[in-house]
Design a protein around this motif. Sequence first.
Motif, PDB file in Angstrom:
ATOM      1  N   PRO A 131      17.812  -5.596  28.718  1.00 25.79           N
ATOM      2  CA  PRO A 131      19.058  -6.321  28.442  1.00 25.79           C
ATOM      3  C   PRO A 131      19.795  -6.778  29.702  1.00 25.79           C
ATOM      4  CG  PRO A 131      18.893  -4.414  27.031  1.00 25.79           C
ATOM      5  CD  PRO A 131      17.710  -4.361  27.948  1.00 25.79           C
ATOM      6  N   ARG A 132      19.747  -5.967  30.768  1.00 32.32           N
ATOM      7  CA  ARG A 132      20.533  -6.356  31.945  1.00 32.32           C
ATOM      8  C   ARG A 132      19.970  -7.589  32.636  1.00 32.32           C
ATOM      9  NH1 ARG A 132      17.108  -3.036  35.090  1.00 32.32           N
ATOM     10  NH2 ARG A 132      17.524  -1.056  34.090  1.00 32.32           N
ATOM     11  N   GLN A 133      18.729  -7.968  32.297  1.00 33.42           N
ATOM     12  CA  GLN A 133      18.150  -9.169  32.898  1.00 33.42           C
ATOM     13  C   GLN A 133      18.491 -10.420  32.087  1.00 33.42           C
ATOM     14  OE1 GLN A 133      14.358  -7.075  32.637  1.00 33.42           O
ATOM     15  NE2 GLN A 133      13.912  -7.744  34.713  1.00 33.42           N
ATOM     16  N   LEU A 134      19.298 -10.251  31.055  1.00 39.96           N
ATOM     17  CA  LEU A 134      19.612 -11.387  30.194  1.00 39.96           C
ATOM     18  C   LEU A 134      21.053 -11.826  30.397  1.00 39.96           C
ATOM     19  CD1 LEU A 134      18.036 -10.118  26.854  1.00 39.96           C
ATOM     20  CD2 LEU A 134      16.988 -11.575  28.576  1.00 39.96           C
ATOM     21  N   SER A 135      21.330 -13.097  30.058  1.00 42.84           N
ATOM     22  CA  SER A 135      22.697 -13.588  30.122  1.00 42.84           C
ATOM     23  C   SER A 135      23.436 -13.155  28.861  1.00 42.84           C
ATOM     24  CB  SER A 135      22.685 -15.106  30.220  1.00 42.84           C
ATOM     25  OG  SER A 135      22.236 -15.631  28.996  1.00 42.84           O
ATOM     26  N   GLY A 136      24.757 -13.351  28.872  1.00 43.23           N
ATOM     27  CA  GLY A 136      25.563 -12.930  27.732  1.00 43.23           C
ATOM     28  C   GLY A 136      25.091 -13.540  26.416  1.00 43.23           C
ATOM     29  N   GLY A 137      24.800 -14.828  26.442  1.00 43.51           N
ATOM     30  CA  GLY A 137      24.368 -15.503  25.219  1.00 43.51           C
ATOM     31  C   GLY A 137      23.046 -14.948  24.713  1.00 43.51           C
ATOM     32  N   GLN A 138      22.139 -14.671  25.654  1.00 44.02           N
ATOM     33  CA  GLN A 138      20.841 -14.122  25.256  1.00 44.02           C
ATOM     34  C   GLN A 138      21.003 -12.714  24.689  1.00 44.02           C
ATOM     35  OE1 GLN A 138      19.071 -14.542  29.059  1.00 44.02           O
ATOM     36  NE2 GLN A 138      18.239 -16.580  28.660  1.00 44.02           N
ATOM     37  N   ARG A 139      21.877 -11.927  25.290  1.00 43.82           N
ATOM     38  CA  ARG A 139      22.114 -10.573  24.765  1.00 43.82           C
ATOM     39  C   ARG A 139      22.653 -10.644  23.349  1.00 43.82           C
ATOM     40  NH1 ARG A 139      24.982  -7.323  29.735  1.00 43.82           N
ATOM     41  NH2 ARG A 139      23.689  -8.273  31.322  1.00 43.82           N
ATOM     42  N   GLN A 140      23.531 -11.636  23.133  1.00 44.91           N
ATOM     43  CA  GLN A 140      24.116 -11.802  21.818  1.00 44.91           C
ATOM     44  C   GLN A 140      23.024 -12.109  20.790  1.00 44.91           C
ATOM     45  OE1 GLN A 140      27.432 -11.266  21.062  1.00 44.91           O
ATOM     46  NE2 GLN A 140      26.289 -11.182  19.189  1.00 44.91           N
ATOM     47  N   ARG A 141      22.070 -12.921  21.213  1.00 44.81           N
ATOM     48  CA  ARG A 141      20.956 -13.234  20.322  1.00 44.81           C
ATOM     49  C   ARG A 141      20.138 -11.989  20.027  1.00 44.81           C
ATOM     50  NH1 ARG A 141      19.460 -18.900  20.465  1.00 44.81           N
ATOM     51  NH2 ARG A 141      21.066 -19.867  21.721  1.00 44.81           N
ATOM     52  N   VAL A 142      19.919 -11.185  21.060  1.00 45.10           N
ATOM     53  CA  VAL A 142      19.138  -9.961  20.842  1.00 45.10           C
ATOM     54  C   VAL A 142      19.878  -9.058  19.853  1.00 45.10           C
ATOM     55  CG1 VAL A 142      18.171  -7.914  21.907  1.00 45.10           C
ATOM     56  CG2 VAL A 142      18.119 -10.084  23.126  1.00 45.10           C
ATOM     57  N   ALA A 143      21.192  -8.966  20.036  1.00 47.19           N
ATOM     58  CA  ALA A 143      21.972  -8.114  19.133  1.00 47.19           C
ATOM     59  C   ALA A 143      21.835  -8.630  17.700  1.00 47.19           C
ATOM     60  CB  ALA A 143      23.434  -8.104  19.558  1.00 47.19           C
ATOM     61  N   MET A 144      21.815  -9.939  17.553  1.00 48.55           N
ATOM     62  CA  MET A 144      21.640 -10.486  16.218  1.00 48.55           C
ATOM     63  C   MET A 144      20.227 -10.257  15.717  1.00 48.55           C
ATOM     64  SD  MET A 144      24.116 -13.767  16.414  1.00 48.55           S
ATOM     65  CE  MET A 144      22.887 -14.831  15.839  1.00 48.55           C
ATOM     66  N   GLY A 145      19.280 -10.370  16.636  1.00 46.87           N
ATOM     67  CA  GLY A 145      17.898 -10.090  16.264  1.00 46.87           C
ATOM     68  C   GLY A 145      17.735  -8.683  15.742  1.00 46.87           C
ATOM     69  N   ARG A 146      18.427  -7.757  16.390  1.00 46.31           N
ATOM     70  CA  ARG A 146      18.345  -6.366  15.968  1.00 46.31           C
ATOM     71  C   ARG A 146      18.878  -6.209  14.545  1.00 46.31           C
ATOM     72  NH1 ARG A 146      21.031  -1.900  19.751  1.00 46.31           N
ATOM     73  NH2 ARG A 146      22.879  -2.923  18.973  1.00 46.31           N
ATOM     74  N   ALA A 147      19.893  -7.047  14.234  1.00 46.00           N
ATOM     75  CA  ALA A 147      20.437  -6.993  12.875  1.00 46.00           C
ATOM     76  C   ALA A 147      19.465  -7.621  11.886  1.00 46.00           C
ATOM     77  CB  ALA A 147      21.783  -7.707  12.831  1.00 46.00           C
ATOM     78  N   ILE A 148      18.852  -8.729  12.296  1.00 52.34           N
ATOM     79  CA  ILE A 148      17.985  -9.459  11.359  1.00 52.34           C
ATOM     80  C   ILE A 148      16.755  -8.642  10.978  1.00 52.34           C
ATOM     81  CG2 ILE A 148      16.497 -11.469  11.109  1.00 52.34           C
ATOM     82  CD1 ILE A 148      18.441 -12.989  12.848  1.00 52.34           C
ATOM     83  N   VAL A 149      16.123  -7.978  11.966  1.00 57.21           N
ATOM     84  CA  VAL A 149      14.860  -7.293  11.671  1.00 57.21           C
ATOM     85  C   VAL A 149      15.049  -6.198  10.627  1.00 57.21           C
ATOM     86  CG1 VAL A 149      13.729  -7.731  13.859  1.00 57.21           C
ATOM     87  CG2 VAL A 149      15.144  -5.691  13.591  1.00 57.21           C
ATOM     88  N   ARG A 150      16.240  -5.695  10.513  1.00 55.57           N
ATOM     89  CA  ARG A 150      16.464  -4.629   9.531  1.00 55.57           C
ATOM     90  C   ARG A 150      16.452  -5.182   8.106  1.00 55.57           C
ATOM     91  NH1 ARG A 150      19.149  -0.034  11.032  1.00 55.57           N
ATOM     92  NH2 ARG A 150      20.103  -0.122   8.995  1.00 55.57           N
ATOM     93  N   ASP A 151      16.573  -6.483   7.982  1.00 57.82           N
ATOM     94  CA  ASP A 151      16.573  -7.128   6.675  1.00 57.82           C
ATOM     95  C   ASP A 151      17.594  -6.465   5.744  1.00 57.82           C
ATOM     96  OD1 ASP A 151      15.888  -8.848   4.728  1.00 57.82           O
ATOM     97  OD2 ASP A 151      14.087  -7.775   4.094  1.00 57.82           O
ATOM     98  N   PRO A 152      18.846  -6.422   6.187  1.00 57.90           N
ATOM     99  CA  PRO A 152      19.848  -5.641   5.456  1.00 57.90           C
ATOM    100  C   PRO A 152      20.464  -6.418   4.311  1.00 57.90           C
ATOM    101  CG  PRO A 152      20.862  -6.612   7.355  1.00 57.90           C
ATOM    102  CD  PRO A 152      19.443  -7.118   7.335  1.00 57.90           C
TER     103      PRO A 152
END
Lengths: 351, 283
Positions: A131-152
């Motif tokens: 995560p520290r190698q990513l920009s703020g926008g990219q981190r935000q996408r990862v955080a959303m990705g983490r939400a999406i994969v759970r298929d909640p």
Amino acid sequence: MADIQLKDLVKSYGPTEVLHHIEGDIKDGEFIVIVGPSGCGKSTLLRMVAGLETVTSGEIAIGGRRVNELEPSARDIAMVFQNYALYPHMSVRQNMAYGLKIRKLPKDEINRRVEEAAEILEIKQYLDRKPRQLSGGQRQRVAMGRAIVRDPQVFLFDEPLSNLDAKLRVQMRLEIRKLQQRLGVTSIYVTHDQVEAMTLGDRLMVLNGGYVEQFGTPIELYDRPASMFVAGFIGSPAMNFLPTEISAGHATLPGGGLLPVASSYSGAATLGLRPEHLNEDENGPIAIEIDMLEQLGANTLIHGRLHGTGHSITASVPGHANDGIGSIRRFSAAAELTHLFDTGSGKRLDI
Amino acid sequence: MVEHRPLTAFLTHLVLILGVFAIALPVWITFVASTHDELRMNQAPLPLWPGEYFLANMKQTLFGSGLSGTEQAPVWLMLLNSLAMALMISTGKIAISLLSAFAIVYFKFPFRMGFFWMIFITLMLPVEVRILPTFEVVANLGMLNSYWGLSIPLIASATATFMFRQVFLTVPDELLESARIDGAGPLRFFFDILLPLSRTNIAALFVILFIFGWNQYLWPLLITTDTSMTTIVMSIKQMLEAAEQSPQWNIIMTTALLAMIPPVFVVIAMQKLFVQGLTETDK
């Protein structure tokens, strides 16, 4: 996918009640934005739905199932935090897979979901970075990705864009909206930014001091604000408020002007006028003595005082303007675009 | 502050060189002494350049009876004892303080702060202060002359608990919440998130505690009577006082040299993590 019911929800910290009897029905697939100034309890409400805060009284039901006593992980929700809350020592892939690993999904299923989410969010090339190698926008996408994969059943967003710069925020806002429409997952989104709220939400819940001021579509809130608080909060620049005396379909402004209003009410009231609904009119009843001009390019904001009084008032006029400080411009407003509020309670007067 | 005047450059270098010299000279003399035979070491002036007995001294010290005319354990056994003691103390301290810090930071239980301050107060009670009662307890538990007796009384550590508490407090709450939503229980959170995040701090603490354990002198001296449990640090002192003969400097210095190696190795091996652990604050 699921609907969410909030029934008579109360949250207290010791003797202090911070949320007062919140009611709300959220339909399956709806995008709800909870908006309000800081300290209004909006994050607390979201965290109660997530299960990170306990419920003092009342009930939260997700998909018809009471979840008050369930652990966050058992509620079938996913949350995106303001500061992303990515695990710093794990790669993007591990971050996204962590929850699935705990749920003991098969490896190839996890991989498939992570790849799929990465595809949607266009973060495939970052999967093996930290995560520290990513920009703020990219981190935000990862955080959303983490939400999406759970298929909640429910997405919860806690001011996810407030750490991004203005341009990126606008872009991510659209992406979140598109993503939510594509996935059709019921979402609750907390923000203090009314523009974000207006553009994202199917419906907005305006909170103030732990009370729901109004719960409706953005246009309802804009056209028929239920209280002075909502009226002042929704719309930019904020609505002007003037004390008036109403009689026979006219409002008597401070300083003496007479403005027609669409109301049969009579007596003292607070008149609400949106800056963009003030029309230039040489014979108009609203005379503004200009204090300052804000040139926005497409339009100009005129800040000033109602002539002869101390009441500040803002008007928005199309195009450019170069009036001198202290000069006077006159405006009128259409009767159906005026709003009347009870001066004491701040509630809308609809008579 | 960067200055480029020749005089300051000269002075700063002089100070640094003197400092290096002051630290390196005794080590050098130790090394030189370990390369001469006993006879040469008892003649003045002291040699400043290595001789040719290094391997012979090493062999006699490590595997022979060490000092002639005494009943000492071979030095390899002492090294092993010291290593075991230092490792048990450092890992034990780290494990216990990690767990207690975890309990204090992440769990709400009655008298939480009370327990924290109780742990904190033990800072004022190092072994030297509680030596009699501790000895009594260890003796009654039958742990004299054992690795357990050497390490357990030194394991509880307020400093390390306090340090890990501070480390855990800097971990953002959102990580815990995020882990909860991901379905991680307390132990999972501890092992998957907290431990990896404290990696550098653990390493830094390990270096400090290993050296602390390695250098223990008073406590091992008290509770070991069996020569097979002697640690290397206490044996150096004993060698000096051994018998009626003049001290065998070559053997003593070889032992000292050997005693220096493990701590130096630990510091070098963990140098990078050590520095990170002491300086990095970003989580």
